[in-house]
Design an enzyme around this catalytic site. Structure first.
Site, PDB file in Angstrom:
ATOM      1  N   ARG B 279       1.575   9.948  11.684  1.00 35.51           N
ATOM      2  CA  ARG B 279       1.090  10.032  10.304  1.00 35.51           C
ATOM      3  C   ARG B 279      -0.425  10.132  10.375  1.00 35.51           C
ATOM      4  O   ARG B 279      -1.119   9.134  10.579  1.00 35.51           O
ATOM      5  CB  ARG B 279       1.527   8.755   9.571  1.00 35.51           C
ATOM      6  N   HIS B 283      -0.858   5.900   4.565  1.00 34.26           N
ATOM      7  CA  HIS B 283       0.551   5.807   4.160  1.00 34.26           C
ATOM      8  C   HIS B 283       0.752   6.534   2.832  1.00 34.26           C
ATOM      9  O   HIS B 283       1.634   7.366   2.683  1.00 34.26           O
ATOM     10  CB  HIS B 283       0.963   4.350   4.028  1.00 34.26           C
ATOM     11  N   TYR B 292      -6.117  -1.293   9.782  1.00 31.34           N
ATOM     12  CA  TYR B 292      -5.123  -1.680  10.784  1.00 31.34           C
ATOM     13  C   TYR B 292      -4.958  -0.740  11.967  1.00 31.34           C
ATOM     14  O   TYR B 292      -4.189  -1.012  12.862  1.00 31.34           O
ATOM     15  CB  TYR B 292      -3.759  -1.908  10.117  1.00 31.34           C
TER      16      TYR B 292
HETATM   17  C1  LIG Z   1      13.461  -1.738   0.561  1.00 32.94           C
HETATM   18  C2  LIG Z   1      12.013  -1.395   0.562  1.00 32.94           C
HETATM   19  N1  LIG Z   1      11.125  -2.262   1.066  1.00 32.94           N
HETATM   20  C3  LIG Z   1       9.809  -1.993   1.047  1.00 32.94           C
HETATM   21  C4  LIG Z   1       9.340  -0.815   0.537  1.00 32.94           C
HETATM   22  C5  LIG Z   1       7.835  -0.534   0.512  1.00 32.94           C
HETATM   23  N2  LIG Z   1       7.517   0.539   1.441  1.00 32.94           N
HETATM   24  C6  LIG Z   1       7.390   1.815   1.045  1.00 32.94           C
HETATM   25  S1  LIG Z   1       7.128   2.869   2.311  1.00 32.94           S
HETATM   26  C7  LIG Z   1       7.157   1.598   3.438  1.00 32.94           C
HETATM   27  C8  LIG Z   1       6.982   1.896   4.888  1.00 32.94           C
HETATM   28  C9  LIG Z   1       7.983   2.896   5.360  1.00 32.94           C
HETATM   29  O1  LIG Z   1       7.780   3.205   6.703  1.00 32.94           O
HETATM   30  P1  LIG Z   1       8.627   4.312   7.434  1.00 32.94           P
HETATM   31  O2  LIG Z   1      10.073   4.056   7.233  1.00 32.94           O
HETATM   32  O3  LIG Z   1       8.144   4.393   8.820  1.00 32.94           O
HETATM   33  O4  LIG Z   1       8.329   5.666   6.669  1.00 32.94           O
HETATM   34  P2  LIG Z   1       6.915   6.397   6.479  1.00 32.94           P
HETATM   35  O5  LIG Z   1       6.328   5.879   5.228  1.00 32.94           O
HETATM   36  O6  LIG Z   1       6.102   6.118   7.692  1.00 32.94           O
HETATM   37  O7  LIG Z   1       7.246   7.850   6.328  1.00 32.94           O
HETATM   38  C10 LIG Z   1       7.341   0.391   2.798  1.00 32.94           C
HETATM   39  C11 LIG Z   1       7.398  -0.925   3.472  1.00 32.94           C
HETATM   40  C12 LIG Z   1      10.292   0.073   0.020  1.00 32.94           C
HETATM   41  N3  LIG Z   1       9.935   1.259  -0.519  1.00 32.94           N
HETATM   42  N4  LIG Z   1      11.609  -0.230   0.048  1.00 32.94           N
END
Ligand SMILES: Cc1ncc(C[n+]2csc(CCOP(=O)(O)OP(=O)(O)O)c2C)c(N)n1
Ligand SMILES: Cc1ncc(C[n+]2csc(CCOP(=O)(O)OP(=O)(O)O)c2C)c(N)n1
Ligand SMILES: [Mg+2]
Ligand SMILES: [Mg+2]
Lengths: 327, 385, 385, 327
Positions: B279, B283, B292
C-alpha cells in the site's frame, strides 16, 4: 383436503416441505438439519426427499451459515437457515444486523434478501445455559429485519411458508417448548391470515394482555383463570414483532384501558417496553393504569431448576392484572 | 519506560518471516526491471497487445485513484481508500474474469470495478456520502463495496454454492461455467468470517477464488501481527491450494488468477491467491502513515512500481511508442475530467430518501414514520415560504 | 427424488481423506492389542506404575460417565454429555498438566476435571440444572464448562497472554513456567472463534496448547463436513505445529500433550494436538445416533477401546493382577455410590438465587426487582400458610 | 493541581493514562491502538510509555479481541478494549453477551470480569456505512453488562477511570463527534460523581428532556432556544444506561409532567422505549402528556449527506417539546 391434528413441530415441518415443493429455489441450511432432521426434528425427512443440495448440513459455524446464505440469496435462492438454539445466534449477529438487514437498503432495492432465519426460542425445557434465550428485541431494534413469532401448530404451518415467500429477511421465532406440546387441527385448504398481522385470540373487556410465542398459552390460561374470578381479559397474539401491528392492540386498549404485556425476554428493553411506549403515546387518555410488563427478570437465564420462577407464568400475569385493575 | 515485547518471534525463525521481496515462492513473470520470466506452473498466455491493454488499464486505474484523492482533498469526498501501488494486482485479477463470474469486493477494488465496466463515477458515491453504493451489482456481476472486514468472503462462498446448485460448474461449457472471486486484505485474513469462508468453501468444494491483496498493512498494523508465516500458506491448512504471486506484476497476477478461476469453474474447488504487494499511500485519506511506518520501506517499494515495469517492458522491446503512451495519457486526462465534473454534479440525496428501500415491502409503521417526517419537513418549507 | 451432492470430493482425493485408522501420521505408543511402540519424536517417559495409575484414572472416568448416563435415564439429570471412548484422550491430556497450568474445557471434559481434582459430583450440577457450574475455577485451575462452541479457545489464548505478562513463561523454573490447554471438538474447529484463537496465539506466541478431541462427529455431522484434510494440518497454515495422536492411546496422548505443554511453558508458542478418537456413545443423552451413523463404525472402534488396551498391556506383561483390577473396580463402585447418592442430595437452588451474582456490584434497579419478587413470593407463602 | 482546558479525546486519553499509572494490571487492547494511537488518537502515546505488552495492537478480529480480553481478565488483568467503530462491535457480540456478560453469574461470583469495552458511537462525522451506529440498547438489554455514555471532556476523564475500576464489565460509549469538538475545564483534584448516576445539567420546570452521549449537547441547545420562547426545559444527562438511574428522572418528571427522550439510536426499542415504560409505570398520575421519543428513524443509518436529517436535532427536539406542551 381433509384436516389433521398436528403439533407445532409437525406444522413447521409440513410448511417447510410445502415451500420446498412449491419453489425449487427454497433451500434449508443449518447444523444437523440433514439426516438427523435437526435436533428438534423440524426438518425431518426433508433431506431424504429433496437431496443434500437443498437440505444442507453445514459446518459448525453460525456466521458461516448466515453469511453463505446471504450469498445464496444474492444468487437467487431463498435460504431458510436453522439456528440450532436461540443462544447460538450470536456468532451470526454481525452478518444478520450488518449484512442481512442492510443489503436491500445499501443496494437501493437491487439486491433482495429473501432469507428466513429460524430460531427455536424461549425456555421451559429444562435445558442448560444458552438454550433458553429470547433474543427477539435485539432483532426488532434492527431496521431491515422483520421479526415474527408463531405460537401454535396452524400458525407454524402457514407462517413459515409466508415468511419464505417474503422478499424481506424474516427472523422466525419458534417457541421450542411448544414444539411437541399441544396439537391443533390443520386445514390445509384454508386461507391463512397475512403474516404481519396480530390476532385477538380471546375477547375480553377489562384488561388487554399482549403475548407472543410461548406466552400466548400462558396468557390464555390466565384469561381462563381470571374469568373464574369475574375478570374479563382480552388476549392478543402479536405474531409480528417487527413491524408491530398496532391496530388491534390500540383498538383493544381503547376499550379496556388496561394492558399487561408478557414475554420471556428480559423486561428491560424487551418488546414490552416498546409496546408500552407506543400505547401510552397513542392511547394516553384511554389508559386507566400504566402498561405493566411481565417478563423474564433482568438476570441471565438461571439454572433450569428455577427457570419457571424466572419465566412469566399464570400467577405473575394475574398479579399484574390485579395490579392494573387496582389502579 | 519504553520497551518492546519480550515474547520473541521464534516462529518467524522457524517458518521464515514474511519477506519484503516475497521470498522464493513468489510467482513472477515480469521483473521490476521489465524483463519477462518463465515459471514452471504459470504462463502468461496473451500477446503484447494485451499487455498494452493492461498498461492502459493500470494507468487509468491510477488516475481514478489520484483524481479521487484530489477530490477528497478538495472536500468533494468525505474519505477515499487509495489503491496506489495495487494497480497490477487489481487489473491482473479483474482481467482474468469472464462475464459470468461474480466479484465480491472490499472498499478498495477500484481497479477491479473498472475492469467490470462500472463507471468510476459510481464508486465515488459512497465516499462522497450520497449513497451506500451506486451501481447495480447485477449489471456487471460486481457486488457492492463491503466495509465490514471479511463479511463478503462468506457471501462469495455462498454465491459460489449457488452456482453449483445452478449446475454452472464443471460442465465444460466455457460460457456457462462460472466462478466467484472474493477480495480481501491481509488484515481481513484474521477475521473469523474469512476463516469460516475457507472452511465452507473447502467443505462444499465451492468455485471461489480467495484473492488477498497483501499490501503489508492493515491501517497501522504490519502483516506480522496477523501471521508469522507467508499468508498464502494459510490455505494449505484448510485443504486447498495457496499461491503467492507478485501483486505488482500484472502478467503474473493475471496468469495465476486465471488459472485459479479456471480451476474453480472446472469444479476443482477453491484457491487462495495472495497478491504480494504494498500500500504505497495512506490507508485512507484520513490516515497518517508517518506515525507507524518508515519512508524507507515506501522508497524500496517504489522500485517495484507495477506500471513502471510494464512501461519498461513495452519501451525496451519497442512495443509501444510515444504516441501510444500519449494516447493513454490523453484518455487518463479525459477520465480525470469526467470524474471531477461528474463528482461535483452527483446529486445529493433528499432527506426523504432515507426511507427508501428499507424493505422490499414497506411496513405500515414505517410508512407512518415516513409520512410524519415528510409532514414535519413541510412545516419548515411553509415557514420559510 | 433422493440424490446426493454432485460436487465431488476431489480435494479428499488430493489430500487424502481422514482415515478411520488415523493414517500414517498418527502418533501411537500403545497398540489396540496392548503392545508398546516407539516413535521417533515422542517417548513415554513414565514407568509402569504410572500406567497402572492411568488405567485407574480411565476406569474411574468411565464410571463417572456411565453413572451420570444412568442418572440421566433415571431423571436425575436433564441431560448428560457422554465421553465414552474418549477416556484416554482426556486422561492423557489431564495427567500431562502441572498444577500451575490452566484448563479451558468444553462440556465433555469430565476426565480432565477428574485429573484436576474437581469432585465429579460438581460436574453434575449443570446437567441437573441446579447451577451453571459448581466448582471454583481458581481452586484447581480448571475453568467452567463452556457451552457456546469454541468461545473458550479465545479465553485460553488470552489467559496465556496473561501468563506471558506475568513473566511465567520461558524462565526455566519448572514451578513457575505455566501453560494453558484449550479443549474443543472437531466440529468446533469450524467456528470463527477457534480460528481467531489460532491467529492470536500465533501472533503473540502465546503459551497455549489447542487440544482437539476429534471424535469424528459433531452431533450428526461427520468430520468430513468440517475439513477435507486431517485436522491437525490446520495448524500449519497458522504457523505453528500440529500433531495427530492416537486419542485412544493414553501413553501417546500423555507424551504428545506433555511435549506440547512444555513447548508452551518454554516460550515456544502454541501447538495443535489432534487427539484422534471416537465418540462411542450418543452426542448427549438426548441424541439418537442411529439416525445418522452405522453401527459398523461403532463396532470397528470398539476394537480400539482405550481401557482394554492398557488392561491387555498390564495383564500380558504381568504388571497387574486380579487384586489390582479388583481394587480399581471397588473404587469405581464407591465412586458410583458417591455420585448416585450425591446427585440426589444436590440441593435445588432457591428461586431467589437467580438474582445472585448478576453483578459484582448489584445495581439498585436490580435490587428493587429482586426485593419485589421476594415480596411477591411471600404472598404465596402467606396464602399457603 | 491546576486546571486545564481539554477536549473529550484528551480527557479520555488522560483518564486511560491515569488508570494505567495507578494499576499495572490495566491493559489496553485493540486495532491500531499502538503506534497510531487509535484512529481517533484516544490511546495516543500510551504504547510509547507503557510498552507493547500493556498497549496491545491486535490482529484484525473483534471477537478475538474481546475473547482474549476475557482470558486476560480471568488471569487478573483489567483489559480496556477499543472497538474501532460502533458498527464493528458485532463480530464480538457473541463474546460480549454470552461470555463477558455471564461469566460472573455462571461462576457464582468467583470469576470477575473487570473489562471495559470502549466504543466510539453515533454519527454526524460524515462517515461511510457502519461508522455511525448506536448499539447501546442491545447491550442494555443484556443482564450482566453495565452500559454508560459520556458526553463531555470532564466526564470522559473521570468515567473511564471509574469504569476501569469497576469489577463489572462496562460498555463504555464515547460520542465520536464530540471527540475533538468542545473543550472544558478539567480539575484533576476534584472528586467525581459516582459512575452510575445521572446528572441534571440544566434546571427547568416545563418539560424534562432526557439525553445521553451526543444528544446532551442537542438537548442543551434546545433548552437554550426554548428559553427564548419562554419554555423552561430541564435537561438530564443520563450517563448510565444500564443500570438506569431513575431517581433524578422521576423527580424531574413529577415536577414537569412532561418528558422528551432523545437519542441517536433507532426509536423502535431504543433506550427511549425503556425510559417511557418506566416513567409511565412510576409516574402515571404525574404525566400530563405521553413520553415522547426523538431518535434516529427506523431505517438503517443513511448516506452521510442526509445524516443530519436522520439524527435528532434541535428542531426535532423542540417539535416534540411543543407537542408535549400541546397536550
Ligand atoms: C469488522 C471491522 N473491523 C474494523 C474495521 C476498520 N477497518 C477498516 S479497514 C481496516 C484495515 C483493513 O486491512 P486489510 O484487510 O489489510 O485491507 P487494506 O485496507 O490494507 O486493503 C480496518 C481495521 C472494519 N472496517 N471492519
Ligand atoms: C455456537 C454453538 N453452536 C451450536 C451449538 C450446539 N452444539 C452443541 S455440541 C455441538 C457439536 C459439537 O461438536 P464437536 O465440536 O465435535 O464436539 P463434541 O460434541 O463432538 O465433543 C453443537 C452443534 C453450540 N453449543 N454452540
Ligand atoms: Mg492490507
Ligand atoms: Mg466431535
Amino acid at each position: 383436503m381433509s384436516t389433521q391434528k398436528i403439533t407445532l413441530a409437525k406444522g413447521l415441518n409440513m410448511g417447510l416441505r410445502k415451500a420446498m415443493e412449491d419453489d425449487p429455489k427454497v433451500l434449508v441450511m443449518g447444523e444437523d438439519v440433514g439426516k438427523l432432521g435437526g435436533v428438534f426434528r423440524i426438518t425431518d425427512g426433508l433431506q431424504k426427499d429433496f437431496g443434500e443440495d437443498r437440505v444442507i448440513d453445514s459446518p459448525l459455524a453460525e456466521s458461516g451459515i448466515v453469511g453463505t446464505a446471504v450469498g445464496m440469496a444474492l444468487r437467487g435462492y431463498r435460504p431458510v437457515v436453522e439456528i440450532q438454539f436461540d443462544g447460538f445466534v450470536y456468532p451470526a449477529y454481525d452478518q444478520i444486523v450488518c449484512q442481512v438487514a442492510k443489503m436491500h437498503y445499501r443496494s437501493k432495492g437491487r439486491s433482495k434478501m429473501p432469507m428466513v432465519i429460524r430460531i427455536p426460542f424461549g425456555g421451559g425445557i429444562g435445558a442448560v445455559e444458552h438454550h433458553s434465550e429470547s433474543p427477539e428485541a435485539q432483532f426488532a431494534h434492527t431496521p431491515g429485519l422483520k421479526v415474527v413469532a408463531c405460537s401454535n401448530p396452524v400458525d407454524g404451518y402457514w407462517m413459515i411458508q409466508q415468511a419464505i415467500a417474503s422478499d424481506d429477511p424474516v427472523i422466525f421465532l419458534e417457541p421450542k417448548r411448544q414444539y411437541h406440546a399441544d396439537k391443533a387441527e390443520l386445514d390445509e385448504s384454508a386461507t391463512p391470515e397475512p403474516l404481519f398481522r396480530s390476532r385477538t385470540v380471546r375477547q375480553g373487556t377489562d384488561v388487554t394482555v399482549l403475548a407472543y410465542g410461548p406466552t400466548v398459552k400462558t396468557a390464555l390460561q390466565a384469561a381462563e383463570a381470571a374469568s373464574g374470578e369475574g375478570k374479563s381479559l382480552e388476549v392478543i397474539d402479536l405474531r409480528t414483532l417487527s413491524p408491530l401491528d398496532m391496530g388491534p392492540v390500540l383498538d383493544s386498549v381503547r376499550r379496556t384501558g388496561r394492558v399487561v404485556v408478557t414475554h420471556e425476554a428480559h423486561v428491560n428493553l424487551g418488546m414490552g417496553s416498546e409496546l408500552a411506549s407506543r400505547i401510552q403515546e397513542e392511547c394516553f387518555y384511554s389508559l386507566e393504569a400504566p402498561v405493566l410488563r411481565v417478563g423474564g427478570f433482568d438476570t441471565p437465564y438461571p439454572a433450569s431448576r428455577i427457570e419457571e420462577d424466572f419465566l412469566p407464568d399464570l400467577d405473575r400475569v394475574l398479579d399484574a392484572v390485579d395490579r392494573t385493575l387496582a389502579y | 519506560m519504553t520497551h518492546q515485547s519480550e515474547f520473541g518471534p521464534d516462529l518467524a525463525e522457524v517458518f521464515g518471516p514474511s519477506q519484503q521481496d516475497g521470498g522464493p515462492e513468489l510467482v513472477q513473470l515480469l521483473t521490476p526491471e521489465g524483463e519477462r520470466r518463465e515459471h514452471p506452473e504459470f504462463a502468461f498466455d496473451l500477446d503484447d497487445e494485451a499487455i498494452k491493454g493492461f498498461y492502459r488499464d493500470m494507468v487509468l486505474t491510477r488516475r481514478i485513484d489520484t483524481e479521487a484523492t484530489a477530490l477528497q482533498r478538495h472536500g468533494e469526498l468525505g474519505i477515499w481508500a487509495q489503491l496506489l501501488g495495487q494497480e497490477a494486482a487489481q487489473i491482473g485479477a479483474g482481467r482474468a474474469l469472464r462475464p459470468q463470474d461474480y466479484v465480491f469486493p472490499t472498499y478498495r477494488e477500484h481497479g477491479v470495478a473498472y475492469c467490470r465496466g462500472v463507471d468510476p463515477l459510481n464508486l465515488l458515491g459512497l465516499f462522497r456520502g450520497v449513497d451506500h453504493g451506486a451501481w447495480n451489482p447485477n449489471d456487471n456481476n460486481f457486488g457492492l463495496y463491503t466495509i465490514v472486514i471479511g463479511a463478503q468472503t462468506l457471501h462469495a462462498t455462498g454465491y459460489a454454492m449457488g452456482i453449483q446448485r445452478d449446475g454452472a460448474v464443471g460442465t465444460g461449457d466455457p460460457d456457462r461455467d462460472a466462478a466467484v472471486i472474493a477480495h480481501f486484505g491481509d488484515g481481513a485474513s484474521s477475521q473469523g468470517d474469512v476463516n469460516e469462508a475457507f472452511i465452507f468453501a473447502a467443505s462444499y468444494n465451492a468455485p471461489v477464488v480467495f484473492f488477498c491483496q497483501n499490501n503489508q498493512w492493515a491501517i497501522s498494523e504490519p502483516i506480522e501481527r496477523q501471521t508469522r508465516i507467508p499468508l498464502y500458506q494459510r490455505a494449505l491448512g484448510f485443504g486447498f491450494p495457496g499461491v503467492r504471486v507478485d501483486g505488482n506484476d500484472v502478467l503474473a497476477t493475471y496468469a495465476v488468477t486465471k488459472a485459479a478461476l479456471q480451476r474453480a469453474r472446472d469444479g476443482q474447488g477453491p484457491t487462495f491467491v495472495e497478491a504480494y504487494t504494498y500500500r504505497m499511500g495512506a490507508h485512507t485519506t484520513t490516515d497518517d502513515p508517518t506515525r507507524y511506518r518508515l519512508s524507507d520501506d515506501v522508497e524500496h517499494w517504489k522500485l517495484k512500481d507495477p506500471i513502471a515495469r510494464v512501461k519498461a517492458y513495452l519501451t525496451r522491446n519497442g512495443l509501444a511508442d510515444d504516441a501510444f503512451f500519449g494516447a493513454v495519457e490523453d484518455e487518463a486526462n479525459e477520465l480525470g475530467h469526467h470524474l471531477r465534473e461528474g463528482c461535483k454534479a452527483l446529486p445529493d440525496p433528499k432527506p426523504m430518501d432515507m426511507f427508501a428501500h428499507v424493505y422490499a415491502e414497506e411496513p405500515e409503521e414505517l410508512r407512518i414514520q415516513r409520512e410524519g417526517f415528510a409532514a414535519y419537513l413541510e412545516t419548515f418549507e411553509e415557514s420559510h415560504a
